[in-house]
Design a protein around this motif. Structure first.
Motif, PDB file in Angstrom:
ATOM      1  N   ARG A  96       4.428   5.495   2.231  1.00 24.88           N
ATOM      2  CA  ARG A  96       5.009   6.838   2.086  1.00 24.88           C
ATOM      3  C   ARG A  96       4.808   7.658   3.359  1.00 24.88           C
ATOM      4  N   GLN A  97       3.603   7.603   3.924  1.00 22.06           N
ATOM      5  CA  GLN A  97       3.332   8.355   5.146  1.00 22.06           C
ATOM      6  C   GLN A  97       4.196   7.861   6.301  1.00 22.06           C
ATOM      7  N   ASP A  98       4.337   6.552   6.415  1.00 24.22           N
ATOM      8  CA  ASP A  98       5.127   5.992   7.509  1.00 24.22           C
ATOM      9  C   ASP A  98       6.606   6.317   7.346  1.00 24.22           C
ATOM     10  N   ASP A 158       0.881  -1.164   0.000  1.00 19.87           N
ATOM     11  CA  ASP A 158       0.000   0.000   0.000  1.00 19.87           C
ATOM     12  C   ASP A 158       0.927   1.224   0.000  1.00 19.87           C
ATOM     13  N   TYR A 159       1.213   1.721  -1.207  1.00 20.73           N
ATOM     14  CA  TYR A 159       2.246   2.755  -1.355  1.00 20.73           C
ATOM     15  C   TYR A 159       1.938   4.024  -0.569  1.00 20.73           C
ATOM     16  N   ASN A 160       0.670   4.448  -0.507  1.00 22.41           N
ATOM     17  CA  ASN A 160       0.341   5.677   0.226  1.00 22.41           C
ATOM     18  C   ASN A 160       0.620   5.525   1.718  1.00 22.41           C
ATOM     19  N   ALA A 161       0.253   4.392   2.295  1.00 22.56           N
ATOM     20  CA  ALA A 161       0.512   4.166   3.720  1.00 22.56           C
ATOM     21  C   ALA A 161       2.005   4.079   3.997  1.00 22.56           C
ATOM     22  N   THR A 189       7.512  17.450   1.978  1.00 23.40           N
ATOM     23  CA  THR A 189       7.659  16.057   2.385  1.00 23.40           C
ATOM     24  C   THR A 189       9.030  15.554   1.956  1.00 23.40           C
ATOM     25  N   THR A 239      10.514  10.133  -0.209  1.00 22.41           N
ATOM     26  CA  THR A 239      10.225   8.762   0.221  1.00 22.41           C
ATOM     27  C   THR A 239      10.238   7.782  -0.942  1.00 22.41           C
ATOM     28  N   ASP A 240      10.138   8.281  -2.164  1.00 24.46           N
ATOM     29  CA  ASP A 240      10.086   7.367  -3.306  1.00 24.46           C
ATOM     30  C   ASP A 240      11.395   6.610  -3.510  1.00 24.46           C
TER      31      ASP A 240
END
Length: 159
Positions: free
Chosen positions: A52-54, A47-50, A91, A94-95
């Motif tokens: 990235r946030q973490d 789950d890429y969005n989760a 941000t 993170t990628d």
């Protein structure tokens, strides 16, 4: 009748074992998809969005205590500048942690900057926490000071 009961009991035991071992197999699938650069396989497992946030919360530098906002009566230009600036901080990148190469390094317990290693002997993943809906699996390379911990969340009975 007895053979039907034995069959149902065996099926229940097998289903229970698969339920318990599913996160470990998901980790092995993640490691293999990262090793073979399988973008579709990684997209199914992550789950890429989760993530990235973490990761953003983990790699963002510690914030320094903010100074009080400038007073409009003593520093009108400073107050105007603060009102125009965006309130959110940029941000972090993170990628770089979500590429197949970086994920391969992480699944081997190494930092993405250190690389994936030789691949001759991948460290064995250890379950750090197991729950019915969330499992944490840790991997540590002997040459690295920290352990990489992956969190797997169940979205269905076997997913």
């Amino acid at each position: 009748m007895r053979s039907l009961f034995n069959f149902l009991l065996l099926a229940a035991v097998v289903a229970g074992l698969v339920f318990v071992a599913a996160p470990w197999f998901a980790f092995r699938g993640l490691r293999e998809a990262a090793r073979t650069d399988d973008a579709a396989g990684l997209a199914d497992l992550i789950d890429y969005n989760a993530v990235r946030q973490d990761i953003a919360a983990q790699i963002q530098p510690s914030s320094t205590p903010a100074s009080p906002p400038p007073d409009i009566w003593h520093d009108p230009l400073g107050a105007l500048k603060r009102a125009i600036q965006p309130m959110t901080q940029p941000t972090p990148a993170t990628d770089a942690y979500l590429t197949a190469k970086a994920l391969r390094a992480l699944t081997n317990g190494r930092t993405p900057a250190a690389g994936a290693g030789s691949g001759a002997h991948d460290p064995f993943p250890m379950v750090r926490y197991w729950g019915p809906n969330r499992t944490r699996i840790g991997v540590r390379d002997k040459s690295q000071p920290h352990e990489a911990v992956f969190t797997f969340e169940r979205r269905g009975f076997f997913t």
